[in-house]
Structure formats: structure tokens, C-alpha cells
Motif scaffolding. Structure first.
Motif, PDB file in Angstrom:
ATOM      1  N   ARG A  66       0.862  -1.178   0.000  1.00 17.80           N
ATOM      2  CA  ARG A  66       0.000   0.000   0.000  1.00 17.80           C
ATOM      3  C   ARG A  66       0.904   1.235   0.000  1.00 17.80           C
ATOM      4  O   ARG A  66       1.240   1.788   1.059  1.00 17.80           O
ATOM      5  N   THR A  67       1.288   1.689  -1.175  1.00 18.17           N
ATOM      6  CA  THR A  67       2.258   2.777  -1.306  1.00 18.17           C
ATOM      7  C   THR A  67       1.690   4.099  -0.816  1.00 18.17           C
ATOM      8  O   THR A  67       2.437   4.964  -0.349  1.00 18.17           O
ATOM      9  N   SER A  68       0.384   4.287  -0.962  1.00 17.59           N
ATOM     10  CA  SER A  68      -0.285   5.504  -0.510  1.00 17.59           C
ATOM     11  C   SER A  68      -1.768   5.200  -0.389  1.00 17.59           C
ATOM     12  O   SER A  68      -2.211   4.077  -0.667  1.00 17.59           O
ATOM     13  N   ARG A  69      -2.545   6.203   0.004  1.00 17.49           N
ATOM     14  CA  ARG A  69      -3.982   6.018   0.112  1.00 17.49           C
ATOM     15  C   ARG A  69      -4.629   5.767  -1.247  1.00 17.49           C
ATOM     16  O   ARG A  69      -5.721   5.214  -1.318  1.00 17.49           O
ATOM     17  N   SER A  70      -3.975   6.158  -2.311  1.00 14.50           N
ATOM     18  CA  SER A  70      -4.576   6.075  -3.635  1.00 14.50           C
ATOM     19  C   SER A  70      -3.889   5.089  -4.566  1.00 14.50           C
ATOM     20  O   SER A  70      -4.254   4.984  -5.731  1.00 14.50           O
ATOM     21  N   LEU A  71      -2.923   4.334  -4.065  1.00 19.04           N
ATOM     22  CA  LEU A  71      -2.216   3.381  -4.923  1.00 19.04           C
ATOM     23  C   LEU A  71      -1.768   2.169  -4.124  1.00 19.04           C
ATOM     24  O   LEU A  71      -1.105   2.303  -3.100  1.00 19.04           O
ATOM     25  N   THR A  72      -2.128   0.991  -4.624  1.00 16.11           N
ATOM     26  CA  THR A  72      -1.695  -0.272  -4.029  1.00 16.11           C
ATOM     27  C   THR A  72      -1.134  -1.165  -5.125  1.00 16.11           C
ATOM     28  O   THR A  72      -1.781  -1.378  -6.153  1.00 16.11           O
ATOM     29  N   LEU A  73       0.056  -1.670  -4.897  1.00 11.52           N
ATOM     30  CA  LEU A  73       0.682  -2.602  -5.830  1.00 11.52           C
ATOM     31  C   LEU A  73       0.641  -4.002  -5.238  1.00 11.52           C
ATOM     32  O   LEU A  73       0.806  -4.183  -4.025  1.00 11.52           O
ATOM     33  N   GLY A  74       0.425  -4.990  -6.069  1.00  9.32           N
ATOM     34  CA  GLY A  74       0.396  -6.367  -5.595  1.00  9.32           C
ATOM     35  C   GLY A  74       0.759  -7.315  -6.718  1.00  9.32           C
ATOM     36  O   GLY A  74       1.012  -6.914  -7.855  1.00  9.32           O
ATOM     37  N   GLY A  75       0.759  -8.598  -6.380  1.00 10.57           N
ATOM     38  CA  GLY A  75       1.035  -9.595  -7.399  1.00 10.57           C
ATOM     39  C   GLY A  75       1.492 -10.902  -6.802  1.00 10.57           C
ATOM     40  O   GLY A  75       1.531 -11.078  -5.576  1.00 10.57           O
ATOM     41  N   TRP A  76       1.836 -11.825  -7.675  1.00 10.58           N
ATOM     42  CA  TRP A  76       2.272 -13.141  -7.220  1.00 10.58           C
ATOM     43  C   TRP A  76       3.106 -13.830  -8.298  1.00 10.58           C
ATOM     44  O   TRP A  76       3.090 -13.451  -9.468  1.00 10.58           O
ATOM     45  N   PHE A  77       3.823 -14.854  -7.862  1.00  9.75           N
ATOM     46  CA  PHE A  77       4.490 -15.786  -8.766  1.00  9.75           C
ATOM     47  C   PHE A  77       4.235 -17.188  -8.242  1.00  9.75           C
ATOM     48  O   PHE A  77       4.415 -17.459  -7.052  1.00  9.75           O
ATOM     49  N   GLY A  78       3.796 -18.072  -9.135  1.00 11.55           N
ATOM     50  CA  GLY A  78       3.524 -19.448  -8.742  1.00 11.55           C
ATOM     51  C   GLY A  78       4.361 -20.427  -9.546  1.00 11.55           C
ATOM     52  O   GLY A  78       4.491 -20.290 -10.776  1.00 11.55           O
ATOM     53  N   TYR A  79       4.913 -21.403  -8.840  1.00  7.41           N
ATOM     54  CA  TYR A  79       5.720 -22.456  -9.475  1.00  7.41           C
ATOM     55  C   TYR A  79       5.177 -23.804  -9.031  1.00  7.41           C
ATOM     56  O   TYR A  79       5.006 -24.058  -7.828  1.00  7.41           O
ATOM     57  N   THR A  80       4.900 -24.661  -9.995  1.00  6.27           N
ATOM     58  CA  THR A  80       4.328 -25.978  -9.707  1.00  6.27           C
ATOM     59  C   THR A  80       5.165 -27.076 -10.344  1.00  6.27           C
ATOM     60  O   THR A  80       5.530 -26.989 -11.534  1.00  6.27           O
ATOM     61  N   ARG A  81       5.456 -28.097  -9.549  1.00  9.52           N
ATOM     62  CA  ARG A  81       6.113 -29.301 -10.060  1.00  9.52           C
ATOM     63  C   ARG A  81       5.113 -30.442  -9.956  1.00  9.52           C
ATOM     64  O   ARG A  81       4.694 -30.826  -8.853  1.00  9.52           O
ATOM     65  N   ALA A  82       4.680 -30.943 -11.104  1.00 10.24           N
ATOM     66  CA  ALA A  82       3.660 -31.996 -11.154  1.00 10.24           C
ATOM     67  C   ALA A  82       4.299 -33.335 -11.481  1.00 10.24           C
ATOM     68  O   ALA A  82       5.225 -33.418 -12.300  1.00 10.24           O
ATOM     69  N   HIS A  83       3.781 -34.399 -10.831  1.00 15.43           N
ATOM     70  CA  HIS A  83       4.310 -35.745 -11.047  1.00 15.43           C
ATOM     71  C   HIS A  83       3.167 -36.714 -11.343  1.00 15.43           C
ATOM     72  O   HIS A  83       2.126 -36.697 -10.665  1.00 15.43           O
ATOM     73  N   GLN A  84       3.356 -37.548 -12.338  1.00  9.93           N
ATOM     74  CA  GLN A  84       2.358 -38.551 -12.706  1.00  9.93           C
ATOM     75  C   GLN A  84       2.497 -39.773 -11.800  1.00  9.93           C
ATOM     76  O   GLN A  84       3.567 -40.374 -11.700  1.00  9.93           O
ATOM     77  N   ASN A  85       1.404 -40.148 -11.128  1.00 13.49           N
ATOM     78  CA  ASN A  85       1.449 -41.268 -10.190  1.00 13.49           C
ATOM     79  C   ASN A  85       1.053 -42.603 -10.826  1.00 13.49           C
ATOM     80  O   ASN A  85       1.458 -43.656 -10.337  1.00 13.49           O
ATOM     81  N   ARG A  86       0.251 -42.551 -11.872  1.00 12.66           N
ATOM     82  CA  ARG A  86      -0.281 -43.788 -12.464  1.00 12.66           C
ATOM     83  C   ARG A  86      -0.225 -43.684 -13.988  1.00 12.66           C
ATOM     84  O   ARG A  86      -0.442 -42.631 -14.556  1.00 12.66           O
ATOM     85  N   GLY A  87       0.079 -44.798 -14.623  1.00 10.73           N
ATOM     86  CA  GLY A  87       0.153 -44.817 -16.080  1.00 10.73           C
ATOM     87  C   GLY A  87       1.452 -44.288 -16.624  1.00 10.73           C
ATOM     88  O   GLY A  87       1.560 -44.035 -17.826  1.00 10.73           O
ATOM     89  N   GLY A  88       2.430 -44.093 -15.765  1.00 13.09           N
ATOM     90  CA  GLY A  88       3.708 -43.577 -16.196  1.00 13.09           C
ATOM     91  C   GLY A  88       4.425 -42.893 -15.045  1.00 13.09           C
ATOM     92  O   GLY A  88       3.978 -42.918 -13.895  1.00 13.09           O
ATOM     93  N   ASP A  89       5.557 -42.268 -15.365  1.00 12.67           N
ATOM     94  CA  ASP A  89       6.363 -41.624 -14.337  1.00 12.67           C
ATOM     95  C   ASP A  89       6.871 -40.275 -14.846  1.00 12.67           C
ATOM     96  O   ASP A  89       8.037 -39.930 -14.684  1.00 12.67           O
TER      97      ASP A  89
END
Length: 606
Positions: A483-506
């Protein structure tokens, strides 16, 4: 001199004690104002109605304080504070830039009795009234202070406040006379008392009349109220929208198309907030609508979805059932068999553009790879506040369609476990470090439509990296809100996902998504909100899995989500929001033309 008169004279100084008590804030000028409790908070996920997506975050129910003039017992009638999902604070004040969830604790702003004038930090021995205060505190015990240990002796005093203080002093006088505690007095004190009674006779009469009228009105409300334990709030949303731009080019690589016609739809919700102790809350949310459409069915990409689409529901249904209660002074527990989403118990740090009056698109409201499991949750969560600068959120939820099934239960079906540290180095800056582990059972038969590892947005490869085979994902999120001031707010995110197959392969796959948000509170007019969101929807950046047709399920290009909205507050209960966003290279595919989405949303809250 008679015994009664003597006793009156003994305790005249209590009169002045009562007046000082008044000036320290024990009584509001118009009596109708009541002290609101200052409570610690643990964010869970903007106002009670302005919640992330379809989740309602409970509000805190506080009992009506004891009448300051009558001294009667607390009324069973309940007043509700509206709150909203994000970060730790000592006193709650709704802000468009962040949403907060309160840790239920005993009210801490009751004015406390002091036994020594040294307990009042803003009263010094050099003050002209120091000796008078010292006598009133140590001899008569009629001085109270604020919770922060101050007296606030320079506060302005109205005639009505002075009259109320005089009334309180008279009550104290009668009490001391009844107990015969006074021993010394002067005739001048009695004369002063009589003069004050005459001078403020009209104000005292008016004040007593107002209190009587207030108590009558309170009794009438209690006799006709919906419930002594439940508060009902609600919202209704009207939505007109259409999509534009992408046209089929008859090539195999083109997998999107604008088939949407202009439509008009709605959603209505009733939220029953029940408190049994004044510190807990049971949330029962009923939702009805005429099937706000999933735009993915007409555009060919889930990247165009609305945050409030109905996913095929046209009936009235129970969309949330959760219960929250305090555990000690620093912890809060949530439990629920229906829709216990992470956005309820963990701060998403995106209140500037998310929520009921924020952006229209689904992607814009928060980091879906950590906060949206892809299913409605049943389970348990804990929030713990170490200090004003650090808090911990923990939760485990299972698919509520599988949780009641003895063959699956809570731990043998699709589930999510989440942990988050929320760090607040200053009151204006918040960071979230989040880890979520998701497990999805095999759904190659298509029996479970909830199989969606990125929470309903992103490319088809990102949502189902291994074609519905059983999958485990480790999801890491970094979120911030500044919240930089009463009239401006900056925000955001970064997401990282590591997915693994459990069945039918590896096989393994890597998925990323990110966004930068700009919130503009009070833009052009107080109470309005503007917002801009630029981001990359969930995308598979690497994978070694090939589909049954031999296609490598890895996104070849990069889409951008660019969105702008402006919420105009007509009044306290009605807002109108035009919203416009574009998806470039939909499905992270260069062969797809941009898709533009325009929407006009009107929201009614009550």
C-alpha cells in the motif's frame, strides 16, 4: 448538620471524578455510539460480502456493550462487524487494498479502571491537574483510562458529555453515601454541586430521555429481530457480457473460437452468520443463479472464465458451511464440511483487485495454483499469530464429494495440504510464502469433473498435465501487497508448480503463472475503485509426457492476460463495474487470435 448532609459533603470530589471519567471517553456525546472492540486478526483469505470468488469470509459478532448510564446487563442483541480476506493488524479498519480475517479474542478496548495516576502515560507530575487526578484515582477510585494507558485530558468536551459525566458523578455520590465511605467535605463543594445541577438540569433531562428512547427502540428491535444469534447479509449480482475477436481459421492448430452471444445473467447469495459465544461464527451460505456461463465452453479456453460463473448450477444450493472459533488468544480454528477453501483461512494478499467489487475474471483474483484446489473442500485449518509481523496458516482439505464416501474418506481421495507464512515488515507491506501439496486420484474414466490442478484457469495442458491420470503437485507461491499511498496499491504473485504422474507412467511437468496488480482506491470519487491486472495464466514450461496421440503436452508460446476495471459506488449498497480484458495467444498458442471479453456488473449488497 444532619448525617445525610454530612455524607453528601464527604464525597463531593467524586463529582469531579465523574466529569474527568467522561472526558476520558467513557461515554459518547450522543449515547447512541457504542465502543467497538479492538481485536487481533489473522487474514483468511475485504468485507464480509467482498470475498474472494465464491467464498464468504465470516464476520465477527460482538454483543451490544452495557449501557453507560443505566449500568444494566449486556443485551443479547448482536451487532456485526463487516470484515474482509488479508493481513495482521491490531485494530480492524476495512481497506480496499487488503482484506482481513479476525482472530476471535476477548474485546480489548474496554476502558479499564486504574489504581494509580502513574498508570496514565500521558499524565505528568508537572500537569496543572495532576494533584486533582491523583486524588480522584487514589482516594475515590473514579478515574478510568484508555486501553493504551492514556487519559487524553486534552480531548474537547460537549455540554451533553459534561451532563452525562455529572449524571455519572451523582450515581457515584449516591453509592458512596449509601456505604458511608466519606469523612471530609467542605460547604463550598455542596454549593458547587447544587449550582451544577441547576445549570445542567435541561441537558440531564434531555439525556435521560434519549437513553429511555434508546432502550425502548432496542427492546422493539429485540422483539422483532430475525434471531438473537444470527445475522443475515446478502448480495445479488447482475452481469451482462460478451466476447469478441477470435474466429476459426480452419487449421488444426487453431483450438479456440468466439462463439459467445451477448448474455444477461445473475447470482444471489444469502449468508447466515451465527455466533453462539460472541467470539465464534458459523457461516451458512445459500447460492442461487441462472447458470452464469463458463466462457470456456464458447471460446475454447478456460482463460476467459469469470470468477463467479455457476459451473452449470441453476438451483438453490448450500455453497458454504464452515465454523470458526478461537483457540487461546493467538489462534483461530476453522472446520467445515463444505467449501473450506484456502482463501478463507490464509491471506491471499490481493484485496486491492479481488473480491465482490474487484475484477470480473477468474484469473485476476489470486494465485490459483496455491489457493484454489480445483474442488470444494471439507477439512480443518488453523491460523496462529506470533506477532504483528508474522503469522502462520495451516490447512488440510479433502474433496467434499469424496470425504463422506467410506471408500475414499478424508485421506484416501483428492486432497490439499497448505502452509503459509505471512510476513508484515511494515503496516503498508505484506509478503506471503506459500506451499500447497495437492493429490488427485485417477480420473481417466472422466467420473470426477473436479480434476483440475490449476484451479480452473490456464491452458488445457496446465490444468491436466497427464490427461487425468493420478497426479501429485508441489506448488510454491510468493505473494505481496504494498500500500504505497492512500490512492495506490501494488500487488502480485508468482507461482511455481512441479507436477508428477502417479499412475500410467512416471512423467514430470513444470507449470508457472504470475501477475502484477495495480489497485487505485477512491479513484475520481471516494469509495470507488480502479484496477489493472497484467499476468501470465498457468503454463506448462516443460514436460516429458506425451498424450495417447503422441503430442508433447508442453505449451509452445505465452499468453498474456490484460485486464482493467472501474467500480463506481452508487451508494453504500449498490456498485456498478465495467470490466474489459483480453487474452493474447489463448491457450499459449501462437495460432490462436486474441479473445476480448467485455462485462458490465451491478452488485447489490444488503
Amino acid at each position: 448538620m444532619s448525617k445525610v448532609l454530612w455524607n453528601y459533603l464527604l464525597v463531593i470530589p467524586a463529582l469531579f471524578g465523574g466529569l474527568v471519567v467522561l472526558s476520558s471517553g467513557t461515554l459518547a456525546a450522543e449515547v447512541e455510539k457504542t465502543t467497538q472492540p479492538t481485536q487481533q486478526v489473522i487474514p483468511i483469505g475485504k468485507e464480509a460480502r467482498e470475498q474472494q470468488d465464491e467464498v464468504i469470509v465470516p464476520s465477527v459478532v460482538s454483543p451490544l456493550p452495557q449501557s453507560p448510564l443505566r449500568g444494566g446487563p449486556k443485551s443479547p442483541y448482536l451487532f456485526v462487524e463487516k470484515i474482509a480476506p488479508t493481513i495482521i493488524t491490531q485494530s480492524f479498519e476495512p481497506s480496499p487494498s487488503t482484506s482481513k480475517v479476525q482472530v476471535l479474542a476477548a474485546p480489548s478496548d474496554r476502558i479499564e479502571q486504574v489504581t494509580s495516576v502513574s498508570q496514565l502515560s500521558d499524565v505528568q507530575p508537572t500537569d496543572w491537574a495532576f494533584q486533582a487526578l491523583q486524588s480522584l484515582v487514589e482516594r475515590y477510585g473514579v478515574i478510568t483510562g484508555y486501553p493504551d494507558g492514556t487519559f487524553k485530558g486534552n480531548r474537547a468536551l460537549t455540554r451533553y458529555e459534561f451532563a452525562a459525566g455529572l449524571n455519572a458523578a451523582l450515581d457515584r455520590l449516591n453509592e458512596l453515601i449509601a456505604t458511608s465511605t466519606g469523612e471530609l467535605v467542605r460547604k463550598e463543594d455542596l454549593a458547587t454541586l447544587q449550582k451544577l445541577q441547576e445549570q445542567f438540569r435541561s441537558e440531564l433531562t434531555t439525556l435521560r430521555g434519549r437513553v429511555d428512547a434508546l432502550e425502548t427502540r432496542q427492546a422493539k428491535v429485540e422483539a422483532n429481530q430475525f434471531s438473537t444469534t444470527t445475522k443475515l447479509i446478502g448480495d445479488a449480482t447482475f452481469l451482462v457480457a460478451d466476447t469478441f475477436g477470435d474466429r476459426a481459421n480452419n487449421t488444426p492448430a487453431d483450438d479456440t473460437n468466439d462463439g459467445t452471444q451477448t448474455f444477461f445473467t445473475y447470482r444471489a447469495r444469502l449468508n447466515f452468520q451465527t455466533s453462539f459465544t460472541g467470539r465464534d461464527q458459523l457461516t451458512t451460505l445459500l447460492t442461487a443463479g441462472n447458470n452464469i456461463p463458463n466462457l470456456g465452453t464458447t471460446t475454447g479456453t478456460q482463460m476467459t472464465r469469470f470468477t463467479i460463473d455457476g459451473e452449470g448450477r441453476t438451483d438453490t444450493y448450500l455453497s458454504q458451511l464452515t465454523y470458526r472459533f478461537p483457540l487461546g488468544s493467538k489462534a483461530t480454528v476453522w472446520v467445515g464440511p463444505r467449501a473450506l477453501q484456502p482463501a478463507i483461512f490464509a491471506p491471499t494478499l490481493n484485496g486491492a483487485v479481488g473480491g465482490l467489487n474487484g475484477a470480473v475474471s477468474r484469473f485476476a483474483i489470486f494465485n490459483h495454483t496455491v489457493y484454489r484446489p480445483g474442488f470444494d473442500g471439507a477439512g480443518l485449518a488453523l491460523g496462529y499469530k506470533f506477532s504483528d509481523k508474522l503469522q502462520l496458516s495451516l490447512g488440510y482439505i479433502a474433496d467434499n464429494n469424496q470425504a463422506p464416501n467410506p471408500a475414499r474418506g478424508l485421506f484416501n481421495g483428492t486432497n490439499l495440504a497448505l502452509a503459509q507464512l505471512t510476513i508484515s515488515p511494515t503496516r503498508q507491506l505484506d509478503f506471503g510464502l506459500t506451499y500447497a501439496r495437492k493429490y488427485y486420484i485417477d480420473n481417466t474414466s472422466g467420473a470426477d469433473p473436479a480434476f483440475n490442478v490449476t484451479g480452473g484457469t490456464g491452458s488445457a495442458f496446465a490444468r491436466n498435465p497427464f490427461e487425468q491420470n493420478s497426479t501429485t503437485t508441489d506448488n510454491f507461491g510468493f505473494e505481496f501487497n504494498w500500500r504505497t499511498s492512500r490512492s495506490l496499491t501494488l500487488g502480485g504473485w508468482f507461482g511455481y508448480t512441479r507436477a508428477h504422474q502417479n499412475r500410467g507412467g512416471d512423467s514430470d511437468a513444470t507449470i508457472v503463472n504470475t501477475a502484477l496488480t495495480i489497485g487505485l482506491p477512491d479513484l475520481f470519487k471516494k469509495g470507488n475503485l480502479g484496477g489493472i491486472i497484467v499476468g501470465i495464466p498457468p503454463k506448462v514450461t516443460s514436460s516429458d509426457y506425451r498424450s495417447r496421440a503422441g503430442i508433447l503436452r508442453e505449451d509452445p508460446s505465452t499468453s498474456l492476460h490484460i485486464e482493467a476495471f472501474y467500480t463506481y459506488r452508487v451508494n453504500d449498497n449498490i456498485t456498478v463495474t465495467p470490466d474489459f480484458y483480453v487474452i493474447t495467444k489463448p491457450e499459449h498458442n501462437d495460432n490462436n487470435d486474441p479473445i476480448w471479453v467485455g462485462a458490465l456488473r451491478t452488485t447489490f449488497t444488503f
